[in-house]
Design a protein around this motif. Structure first.
Motif: not given
Length: 69
Positions: A45-50, A36-40, A7-10
C-alpha cells in the motif's frame, strides 16, 4: 484541498483521477524524479501526502505563469 491540522494520504487511483493521467505516466514521472515521493503505508500500500501534491501543483502553475510573461 486539505483540512487544517491533518494530512490526508491519497491513493494511486485518487492521484491519477485528480491529475487526469494514466498509471504509466505517474510511474514515469516517479522514475524521473518529477513527482513527489510516495509514502509506504504497508507492504502493498502506497499513497501521496495531499500537502506534497498541493505544493507540486502550485509549483507547476507558477512555472507556467512565468513562461507566459
Amino acid at each position: 484541498m486539505q483540512a487544517s491540522g491533518s494530512t490526508r494520504i491519497l491513493r494511486t487511483n485518487q492521484v491519477i483521477h485528480l491529475l487526469g493521467i494514466s498509471r504509466v505516466t505517474l510511474w514515469r514521472w516517479e522514475r524521473k524524479g518529477l513527482f513527489p515521493p510516495k509514502v509506504r503505508l504497508g507492504p502493498n500500500v502506497v499513497g501521496w501526502k495531499e500537502t506534497d501534491l498541493d505544493a507540486w501543483l502550485d509549483s507547476k502553475s507558477q512555472a507556467g505563469a512565468q513562461g507566459d510573461e
